[in-house]
Design a protein around this motif. Structure first.
Motif, PDB file in Angstrom:
ATOM      1  N   LEU A 100     -53.426 -45.048  36.091  1.00  0.00           N
ATOM      2  CA  LEU A 100     -53.977 -45.690  34.896  1.00  0.00           C
ATOM      3  C   LEU A 100     -54.024 -44.716  33.722  1.00  0.00           C
ATOM      4  O   LEU A 100     -53.654 -45.057  32.589  1.00  0.00           O
ATOM      5  CB  LEU A 100     -55.380 -46.207  35.204  1.00  0.00           C
ATOM      6  CG  LEU A 100     -56.099 -47.009  34.104  1.00  0.00           C
ATOM      7  CD1 LEU A 100     -55.315 -48.256  33.740  1.00  0.00           C
ATOM      8  CD2 LEU A 100     -57.507 -47.377  34.578  1.00  0.00           C
ATOM      9  N   ARG A 101     -54.448 -43.492  33.979  1.00  0.00           N
ATOM     10  CA  ARG A 101     -54.519 -42.467  32.926  1.00  0.00           C
ATOM     11  C   ARG A 101     -53.130 -42.188  32.334  1.00  0.00           C
ATOM     12  O   ARG A 101     -52.981 -42.023  31.119  1.00  0.00           O
ATOM     13  CB  ARG A 101     -55.075 -41.156  33.486  1.00  0.00           C
ATOM     14  CG  ARG A 101     -56.576 -41.096  33.681  1.00  0.00           C
ATOM     15  CD  ARG A 101     -56.895 -39.739  34.279  1.00  0.00           C
ATOM     16  NE  ARG A 101     -58.242 -39.584  34.765  1.00  0.00           N
ATOM     17  CZ  ARG A 101     -59.244 -39.068  34.061  1.00  0.00           C
ATOM     18  NH1 ARG A 101     -59.050 -38.682  32.821  1.00  0.00           N
ATOM     19  NH2 ARG A 101     -60.446 -38.940  34.596  1.00  0.00           N
ATOM     20  N   MET A 102     -52.125 -42.095  33.202  1.00  0.00           N
ATOM     21  CA  MET A 102     -50.784 -41.761  32.731  1.00  0.00           C
ATOM     22  C   MET A 102     -50.218 -42.861  31.834  1.00  0.00           C
ATOM     23  O   MET A 102     -49.583 -42.584  30.817  1.00  0.00           O
ATOM     24  CB  MET A 102     -49.859 -41.523  33.929  1.00  0.00           C
ATOM     25  CG  MET A 102     -50.182 -40.280  34.754  1.00  0.00           C
ATOM     26  SD  MET A 102     -50.173 -38.734  33.787  1.00  0.00           S
ATOM     27  CE  MET A 102     -51.943 -38.488  33.509  1.00  0.00           C
ATOM     28  N   VAL A 103     -50.457 -44.115  32.208  1.00  0.00           N
ATOM     29  CA  VAL A 103     -49.986 -45.222  31.372  1.00  0.00           C
ATOM     30  C   VAL A 103     -50.727 -45.209  30.038  1.00  0.00           C
ATOM     31  O   VAL A 103     -50.129 -45.399  28.969  1.00  0.00           O
ATOM     32  CB  VAL A 103     -50.191 -46.568  32.094  1.00  0.00           C
ATOM     33  CG1 VAL A 103     -49.835 -47.730  31.167  1.00  0.00           C
ATOM     34  CG2 VAL A 103     -49.344 -46.626  33.367  1.00  0.00           C
ATOM     35  N   ASP A 104     -52.028 -44.937  30.086  1.00  0.00           N
ATOM     36  CA  ASP A 104     -52.823 -44.898  28.851  1.00  0.00           C
ATOM     37  C   ASP A 104     -52.372 -43.751  27.948  1.00  0.00           C
ATOM     38  O   ASP A 104     -52.389 -43.872  26.721  1.00  0.00           O
ATOM     39  CB  ASP A 104     -54.307 -44.742  29.199  1.00  0.00           C
ATOM     40  CG  ASP A 104     -55.184 -44.694  27.961  1.00  0.00           C
ATOM     41  OD1 ASP A 104     -55.224 -45.704  27.225  1.00  0.00           O
ATOM     42  OD2 ASP A 104     -55.824 -43.645  27.718  1.00  0.00           O
ATOM     43  N   ARG A 105     -51.974 -42.650  28.555  1.00  0.00           N
ATOM     44  CA  ARG A 105     -51.530 -41.495  27.766  1.00  0.00           C
ATOM     45  C   ARG A 105     -50.275 -41.848  26.958  1.00  0.00           C
ATOM     46  O   ARG A 105     -50.096 -41.362  25.843  1.00  0.00           O
ATOM     47  CB  ARG A 105     -51.250 -40.312  28.702  1.00  0.00           C
ATOM     48  CG  ARG A 105     -50.888 -39.029  27.979  1.00  0.00           C
ATOM     49  CD  ARG A 105     -50.820 -37.861  28.953  1.00  0.00           C
ATOM     50  NE  ARG A 105     -52.113 -37.582  29.556  1.00  0.00           N
ATOM     51  CZ  ARG A 105     -52.320 -36.668  30.506  1.00  0.00           C
ATOM     52  NH1 ARG A 105     -51.298 -35.949  30.953  1.00  0.00           N
ATOM     53  NH2 ARG A 105     -53.530 -36.476  30.995  1.00  0.00           N
ATOM     54  N   ARG A 106     -49.427 -42.712  27.524  1.00  0.00           N
ATOM     55  CA  ARG A 106     -48.184 -43.077  26.846  1.00  0.00           C
ATOM     56  C   ARG A 106     -48.337 -44.316  25.951  1.00  0.00           C
ATOM     57  O   ARG A 106     -47.577 -44.489  25.002  1.00  0.00           O
ATOM     58  CB  ARG A 106     -47.085 -43.316  27.882  1.00  0.00           C
ATOM     59  CG  ARG A 106     -46.494 -41.995  28.388  1.00  0.00           C
ATOM     60  CD  ARG A 106     -46.404 -41.909  29.891  1.00  0.00           C
ATOM     61  NE  ARG A 106     -46.360 -40.523  30.339  1.00  0.00           N
ATOM     62  CZ  ARG A 106     -46.332 -40.166  31.616  1.00  0.00           C
ATOM     63  NH1 ARG A 106     -46.325 -41.069  32.565  1.00  0.00           N
ATOM     64  NH2 ARG A 106     -46.344 -38.886  31.947  1.00  0.00           N
ATOM     65  N   HIS A 107     -49.311 -45.173  26.293  1.00  0.00           N
ATOM     66  CA  HIS A 107     -49.558 -46.367  25.475  1.00  0.00           C
ATOM     67  C   HIS A 107     -51.061 -46.552  25.283  1.00  0.00           C
ATOM     68  O   HIS A 107     -51.637 -47.519  25.794  1.00  0.00           O
ATOM     69  CB  HIS A 107     -48.944 -47.609  26.140  1.00  0.00           C
ATOM     70  CG  HIS A 107     -47.467 -47.666  26.087  1.00  0.00           C
ATOM     71  ND1 HIS A 107     -46.771 -48.184  25.014  1.00  0.00           N
ATOM     72  CD2 HIS A 107     -46.530 -47.241  26.972  1.00  0.00           C
ATOM     73  CE1 HIS A 107     -45.479 -48.096  25.247  1.00  0.00           C
ATOM     74  NE2 HIS A 107     -45.300 -47.516  26.432  1.00  0.00           N
ATOM     75  N   PRO A 108     -51.707 -45.641  24.570  1.00  0.00           N
ATOM     76  CA  PRO A 108     -53.168 -45.722  24.427  1.00  0.00           C
ATOM     77  C   PRO A 108     -53.616 -47.005  23.727  1.00  0.00           C
ATOM     78  O   PRO A 108     -52.963 -47.486  22.797  1.00  0.00           O
ATOM     79  CB  PRO A 108     -53.503 -44.483  23.599  1.00  0.00           C
ATOM     80  CG  PRO A 108     -52.239 -44.129  22.888  1.00  0.00           C
ATOM     81  CD  PRO A 108     -51.136 -44.511  23.817  1.00  0.00           C
ATOM     82  N   ASP A 109     -54.746 -47.549  24.235  1.00  0.00           N
ATOM     83  CA  ASP A 109     -55.373 -48.724  23.609  1.00  0.00           C
ATOM     84  C   ASP A 109     -54.447 -49.930  23.522  1.00  0.00           C
ATOM     85  O   ASP A 109     -54.598 -50.774  22.632  1.00  0.00           O
ATOM     86  CB  ASP A 109     -55.882 -48.375  22.205  1.00  0.00           C
ATOM     87  CG  ASP A 109     -56.866 -47.219  22.212  1.00  0.00           C
ATOM     88  OD1 ASP A 109     -57.685 -47.170  23.150  1.00  0.00           O
ATOM     89  OD2 ASP A 109     -56.799 -46.379  21.309  1.00  0.00           O
ATOM     90  N   SER A 110     -53.505 -50.064  24.441  1.00  0.00           N
ATOM     91  CA  SER A 110     -52.553 -51.172  24.402  1.00  0.00           C
ATOM     92  C   SER A 110     -53.005 -52.311  25.313  1.00  0.00           C
ATOM     93  O   SER A 110     -53.859 -52.139  26.187  1.00  0.00           O
ATOM     94  CB  SER A 110     -51.177 -50.698  24.851  1.00  0.00           C
ATOM     95  OG  SER A 110     -51.213 -50.286  26.213  1.00  0.00           O
ATOM     96  N   ASP A 111     -52.414 -53.485  25.113  1.00  0.00           N
ATOM     97  CA  ASP A 111     -52.685 -54.620  25.996  1.00  0.00           C
ATOM     98  C   ASP A 111     -52.261 -54.295  27.425  1.00  0.00           C
ATOM     99  O   ASP A 111     -52.878 -54.768  28.390  1.00  0.00           O
ATOM    100  CB  ASP A 111     -51.928 -55.861  25.509  1.00  0.00           C
ATOM    101  CG  ASP A 111     -52.509 -56.425  24.215  1.00  0.00           C
ATOM    102  OD1 ASP A 111     -53.656 -56.054  23.881  1.00  0.00           O
ATOM    103  OD2 ASP A 111     -51.814 -57.212  23.552  1.00  0.00           O
ATOM    104  N   LEU A 112     -51.216 -53.485  27.560  1.00  0.00           N
ATOM    105  CA  LEU A 112     -50.744 -53.073  28.880  1.00  0.00           C
ATOM    106  C   LEU A 112     -51.831 -52.321  29.631  1.00  0.00           C
ATOM    107  O   LEU A 112     -52.114 -52.607  30.810  1.00  0.00           O
ATOM    108  CB  LEU A 112     -49.504 -52.195  28.725  1.00  0.00           C
ATOM    109  CG  LEU A 112     -48.954 -51.549  30.003  1.00  0.00           C
ATOM    110  CD1 LEU A 112     -48.464 -52.605  30.971  1.00  0.00           C
ATOM    111  CD2 LEU A 112     -47.831 -50.569  29.644  1.00  0.00           C
ATOM    112  N   VAL A 113     -52.456 -51.367  28.965  1.00  0.00           N
ATOM    113  CA  VAL A 113     -53.526 -50.586  29.586  1.00  0.00           C
ATOM    114  C   VAL A 113     -54.727 -51.475  29.887  1.00  0.00           C
ATOM    115  O   VAL A 113     -55.350 -51.374  30.955  1.00  0.00           O
ATOM    116  CB  VAL A 113     -53.936 -49.410  28.679  1.00  0.00           C
ATOM    117  CG1 VAL A 113     -55.156 -48.696  29.233  1.00  0.00           C
ATOM    118  CG2 VAL A 113     -52.771 -48.434  28.524  1.00  0.00           C
TER     119      VAL A 113
END
Length: 252
Positions: free
Chosen positions: A86-99
Motif C-alpha cells: 500500500l505504501r509503495m503504491v501511495d508513493r507513486r500515486h499519492p492521494d489518488s483514487d487508486l490508493v
C-alpha cells in the motif's frame, strides 16, 4: 579458571543481567499512567488464520487485473506485508483514487481477519488489570481502527479503550514511524508523554514512540524479533506479558 568456576560466573552474570532487565521493566510499568498499544502483535495476531501474505498477494493481483502491476518492482510484488504494498503504491500515486480503493480493500481484509485473529498470551488480563488500576488505555496502530475496535469488542475489552482507537487514515504518509496516531491518542487522553508507555512489536513503533516523547516497551514473539527491536534501539523487550502482569499485581 576451572570449568565449574566459569559456569558459576556465567550463571551469576546471566542472573545479574536478568535482574537489571526486570528493574528496567518495573520502572516502565510503574511509571505509566497512560498506555498506548499497537494492535497487531501486542494485542493479537490479526492474520493468524487469514495470512497477511495472502492479503498482499491479493493486492498485487488486484493491481494486475487493472494493468497496474508495473507500479511495483519485482521485489515489492513478492512483499508479504500488505502495508508495504500500500505504501509503495501511495508513493507513486499519492492521494489518488487508486490508493483510496486499495486502502479500503485492505480495511475490509482486516475486518475479515478479525474472525480468526488469535489473542496474544496474557494480554487480555493485562489490559483488564491496567484498566482496573485506573490507567488510561488507547490503541495506536497502522491497522484500521475499525478492525481494532471490532476485535476488542469480540474479547469484551471495548470499555477498557473506547473511544480511543487511533489507526490508519487515508493519508498514508502518517503511518508509523510517523507519530501521528500516538499524538492523536496523547491529545485525546490529555496525557503527558512523560507518563505514557507505548507497547509495540516493530522498529517503526519504537521510532514513533521516540518522536512522540513516550517510553517504549517492546514485545517480541521470538528471538529474531527481540534482536530486531534491540537493534532499533529498544532498551526493554519482553517475549511474554506474564512478567508485566506480575509487576502490576504488586500495585493492586
Amino acid at each position: 579458571m576451572t570449568p565449574d568456576t566459569k559456569q558459576q560466573t556465567e550463571l551469576v552474570t546471566a542472573e545479574t543481567e536478568k535482574a537489571k532487565e526486570t528493574e528496567k521493566l518495573r520502572g516502565l510499568v510503574a511509571g505509566a499512567r497512560f498506555v498506548l498499544f499497537d494492535f497487531d502483535g501486542p494485542i493479537c495476531r490479526l492474520f493468524a488464520g487469514h495470512t497477511a501474505e495472502q492479503v498482499a498477494k491479493d493486492q498485487v493481483r488486484w493491481l494486475e487485473e487493472r494493468g497496474l502491476r508495473g507500479l511495483l518492482t519485482e521485489e515489492e510484488q513478492a512483499e508479504p506485508d500488505p502495508h508495504i504494498v500500500l505504501r509503495m503504491v501511495d508513493r507513486r500515486h499519492p492521494d489518488s483514487d487508486l490508493v483510496f480503493e486499495l486502502e479500503k480493500r485492505l480495511t475490509l481484509q482486516e475486518l475479515r481477519a478479525v474472525e480468526s485473529a488469535y489473542p496474544t498470551a496474557h494480554v487480555d488480563p493485562l489490559i483488564r488489570t491496567w484498566h482496573a488500576l485506573g490507567v488510561r488505555l488507547a490503541v495506536a496502530t497502522n491497522n484500521s481502527p475499525l478492525a481494532a475496535a471490532r476485535y476488542l469488542t469480540t474479547r469484551g475489552l471495548t470499555e477498557c479503550f473506547a473511544p480511543h482507537f487511533y489507526g490508519r487514515t487515508q493519508d498514508l504518509s502518517l503511518l508509523k514511524p510517523h507519530p501521528h496516531c500516538l499524538n492523536r491518542a496523547l491529545s485525546a487522553l490529555g496525557a503527558e508523554p512523560s507518563e505514557t508507555l507505548m507497547i509495540g512489536d516493530q522498529p517503526t513503533d519504537f521510532e514513533a514512540a521516540q518522536s512522540a516523547g513516550v517510553s517504549f516497551l517492546g514485545y517480541a514473539r521470538n528471538e529474531a524479533k527481540v534482536e530486531e527491536l534491540r537493534a532499533a534501539g529498544a532498551r526493554v523487550v519482553v517475549e511474554e506479558f506474564k512478567s508485566v502482569l506480575k509487576i502490576l499485581g504488586g500495585r493492586v
